[in-house]
Design an enzyme around this catalytic site. Structure first.
Site, PDB file in Angstrom:
ATOM      1  N   GLY A  48       0.838  -1.195   0.000  1.00 24.02           N
ATOM      2  CA  GLY A  48       0.000   0.000   0.000  1.00 24.02           C
ATOM      3  C   GLY A  48       0.868   1.237   0.000  1.00 24.02           C
ATOM      4  O   GLY A  48       0.551   2.258   0.622  1.00 24.02           O
ATOM      5  N   ASP A  52      -1.627   7.440   1.754  1.00 20.34           N
ATOM      6  CA  ASP A  52      -1.233   8.556   2.617  1.00 20.34           C
ATOM      7  C   ASP A  52      -0.415   8.109   3.823  1.00 20.34           C
ATOM      8  O   ASP A  52       0.561   8.753   4.194  1.00 20.34           O
ATOM      9  CB  ASP A  52      -2.468   9.318   3.104  1.00 20.34           C
ATOM     10  N   LEU A 217       0.543   3.467  21.324  1.00 21.61           N
ATOM     11  CA  LEU A 217       1.382   2.766  22.286  1.00 21.61           C
ATOM     12  C   LEU A 217       2.863   3.082  22.073  1.00 21.61           C
ATOM     13  O   LEU A 217       3.689   2.788  22.941  1.00 21.61           O
ATOM     14  CB  LEU A 217       1.146   1.251  22.188  1.00 21.61           C
ATOM     15  N   GLY A 218       3.201   3.657  20.937  1.00 24.55           N
ATOM     16  CA  GLY A 218       4.582   4.036  20.673  1.00 24.55           C
ATOM     17  C   GLY A 218       4.904   5.465  21.068  1.00 24.55           C
ATOM     18  O   GLY A 218       6.050   5.905  20.919  1.00 24.55           O
ATOM     19  N   GLU A 253      -9.540  16.556  18.909  1.00 25.77           N
ATOM     20  CA  GLU A 253      -8.965  17.133  17.696  1.00 25.77           C
ATOM     21  C   GLU A 253      -9.714  18.419  17.387  1.00 25.77           C
ATOM     22  O   GLU A 253     -10.935  18.495  17.597  1.00 25.77           O
ATOM     23  CB  GLU A 253      -9.071  16.164  16.521  1.00 25.77           C
ATOM     24  N   HIS A 277      -7.000   3.106  20.971  1.00 25.49           N
ATOM     25  CA  HIS A 277      -6.021   3.999  21.589  1.00 25.49           C
ATOM     26  C   HIS A 277      -6.262   4.182  23.088  1.00 25.49           C
ATOM     27  O   HIS A 277      -5.376   3.933  23.915  1.00 25.49           O
ATOM     28  CB  HIS A 277      -6.059   5.379  20.925  1.00 25.49           C
ATOM     29  N   LYS A 370     -13.070  10.326  26.959  1.00 22.40           N
ATOM     30  CA  LYS A 370     -13.712  11.341  26.131  1.00 22.40           C
ATOM     31  C   LYS A 370     -12.889  11.495  24.859  1.00 22.40           C
ATOM     32  O   LYS A 370     -11.669  11.666  24.921  1.00 22.40           O
ATOM     33  CB  LYS A 370     -13.806  12.667  26.885  1.00 22.40           C
ATOM     34  N   LYS A 373     -13.961  14.945  17.586  1.00 23.76           N
ATOM     35  CA  LYS A 373     -13.430  15.758  16.497  1.00 23.76           C
ATOM     36  C   LYS A 373     -14.100  17.137  16.529  1.00 23.76           C
ATOM     37  O   LYS A 373     -15.165  17.300  17.103  1.00 23.76           O
ATOM     38  CB  LYS A 373     -13.702  15.091  15.143  1.00 23.76           C
ATOM     39  N   ARG A 383      -5.458  12.091  32.971  1.00 21.82           N
ATOM     40  CA  ARG A 383      -5.581  12.916  34.180  1.00 21.82           C
ATOM     41  C   ARG A 383      -6.002  12.025  35.342  1.00 21.82           C
ATOM     42  O   ARG A 383      -7.034  11.348  35.275  1.00 21.82           O
ATOM     43  CB  ARG A 383      -6.587  14.043  33.963  1.00 21.82           C
TER      44      ARG A 383
END
Length: 532
Positions: A48, A52, A217-218, A253, A277, A370, A373, A383
């Site tokens: 691929g 992008d 995770l990175g 975001e 995530h 939470k 976008k 937190r």
């Protein structure tokens, strides 16, 4: 070597044993801990390559590893995609995205040229074993008879994962070295589709060969989470329901889908951000101390956390969708104004949820997530709000609002990476006036080096055979089990998301959800991020 600086941040790991592969993919031992010897080579194929993700993340990350001296002496990179392209055209395409580390620009052009000479292209279909056989011949030409270790990065839509795994396994796997396949999310849409994907991949690959990548995770601050907890006596004893009142995992975001809603509308914010995530970060945060730093010991503890969590209920979730808004004379389009999104779409672009880990350490502590976008800012952070001080002598200084006196540990993943602890402090002067101050570790002030991109760390781990930051299949099953019933209920009942203006702080319902558990969202003060 330059890579030694990058490696200094990495937790030492024990040796990884050689991986046994199925008949379709042979796995020799020509490496120690996955790092090739002089008589071996690594071939990395980006499947691929014209997409992008490959252009913006994967090729730049591979170059950064090369620039830092982290790639083996003998390596080759191939781009594979359906587009017709020459080697020169591939090099021209990716060269525009390559940058050097800020502190070592003097030999940048030379390094880019050296790297591009190792990059080649093969055109082919994703389901053609013949095309992958052609790739195999080209790989062998470049490997020059050395023990060949091969890595395939699947930067393609999920519907072709299994086709690529089949073709790569049968027609382009290594006959003497190892073969590994990196799979990008999404890993299905629910428990059923995820299970089908896993079983399909395992027809051609062993679990040890599959590297399910979650780039969060990175990230440096996520990587630092376990170190912060397990190597600091000041925090380790506090990590339980006895001292922690709630934990918040926040992702926002400040932009919408911007014409790329076709992919997003099929998944929504819960699948795109929360189920992977944020849930992965939660598992790392809440896990028990592992027996060792071995990948399997760490992943075993993460799975225990996920299996201890309650399935999400609709009453513990708020979903939202951004609408158009005019701010400062500028018109910001709503989600359904995006031409790639159906006009009647109910796909959430925002979600807040309260999750619970039903074990002895975390019983009753709400973990609030939470994600959204088109919100007022861009950030990702953890937190930790601690409990109120019993019989606080200074409660009159804070009035009736004890939340003002709550200690809070904030781990800001992005942007402006930082760790800071909110404490109560006396304002200098003759009177007794208190305020909240931050004990602050701002990475840009403390460390002069640029923080590596998450893909750099994860690609290096995959080459080395280090698996602790990759997701195991039982871990994936446990994660989907938490969210699948909720996702099905949202879709079957056609729950309408609460609308919120583009650029706002999200739906009002998120505040009611937090208040239900006597919690306030910690990111509501816009001034805080500029101060800290």
């Amino acid at each position: 070597m330059a890579c030694a600086v990058l490696e200094a941040k990495r937790v030492p790991i024990p040796s990884i044993p050689s991986i046994e592969a199925p008949k379709e993919v042979s796995s020799g031992d020509g490496a120690i801990q996955g790092v090739p010897e002089q008589g071996s080579t690594v071939s990395i194929t980006v499947v691929g390559a014209s997409g992008d993700l490959a252009k913006k993340k994967i090729f730049p990350a591979l170059f950064a590893l090369f620039y830092e001296g982290c790639l083996p002496q003998h390596f080759t990179i191939f781009g594979y995609a359906r587009s017709k392209m020459s080697d020169a055209e591939l090099r021209a395409m990716i060269s525009a995205t390559l940058t050097c580390r800020i502190d070592k620009r003097e030999n940048c052009s030379e390094k880019i040229n050296q790297f591009l000479k190792r990059c080649f292209y093969q055109s082919g279909q994703y389901n053609s074993e013949d095309n992958f056989s052609e790739l195999d011949k080209k790989l062998k030409d470049h490997e020059g008879g050395k023990v060949a270790n091969r890595m395939f990065y699947l930067s393609v839509p999920p519907n072709v994962f299994i086709d690529v795994a089949r073709c790569a396994s049968r027609s382009a796997s290594s006959s003497k070295g190892w073969t590994r396949v990196i799979v990008e999310k999404p890993f299905g849409r629910d428990s059923e589709s995820s299970g089908e994907l896993t079983s399909g991949l395992k027809e051609f690959l062993t679990e040890e060969q599959i590297y399910r990548i979650d780039h969060y995770l990175g990230k440096e601050l996520v990587e630092n989470l376990s170190i912060l907890r397990f190597s600091n006596l000041v925090f380790e004893p506090l990590w339980s329901r006895q001292y922690i009142r709630n934990v918040q995992l926040i992702f926002s975001e400040d932009f919408g889908t911007e014409g790329r809603g076709g992919y997003f509308d099929n998944y929504g914010i819960i699948r795109d951000i929360m189920q992977n995530h944020l849930l992965q970060i939660l598992a790392l945060f809440a896990m028990e101390p592992p027996v060792s730093l071995d990948a399997e010991d760490i992943r075993n503890e993460k799975v225990k956390v996920l299996r201890s969590m309650r399935k999400l209920q609709l009453e513990d979730v708020v979903v939202g969708q951004y609408k158009s808004h005019i701010k400062g004379g500028v018109h910001y389009p709503g989600y359904t104004d995006d031409k790639t999104v159906p006009n009647n779409s109910l796909t959430p672009t925002f979600a807040a949820a309260a999750l619970f880990v039903d074990n002895a350490r975390w019983d009753g502590v709400p973990f609030l997530m939470k994600a959204g976008k088109a919100l007022h800012n861009k950030l990702a952070e953890i937190r930790v709000q601690f409990r109120h001080v019993p019989g606080n002598l200074y409660k009159r200084s804070f009035g009736m609002d004890l939340d003002q006196a709550t200690n809070e540990l904030v781990i800001r993943v992005q942007p402006d990476e930082a760790v800071y602890l909110k404490i109560n402090n006396k304002v200098p002067g003759l009177g007794m006036r208190l305020d909240r101050s931050n004990l602050n570790l701002l990475y840009s002030d403390r460390y002069s080096r640029e923080i590596p991109d998450a893909y750099e760390r994860l690609l290096l781990d995959a080459i080395e055979g280090e698996r602790r930051l990759f997701i195991r299949s039982d871990e994936l099953d446990a994660a989907w089990a938490i969210f699948t019933p909720l996702l099905k209920e949202l879709e079957e009942r056609k729950i309408s998301p609460e609308l919120y203006p583009y650029g706002s702080r999200g739906p009002v319902g998120a505040h009611y959800l937090a208040a239900k558990y006597n919690v306030r969202w910690g990111d509501m003060s816009s001034s805080e991020h500029s101060k800290s």
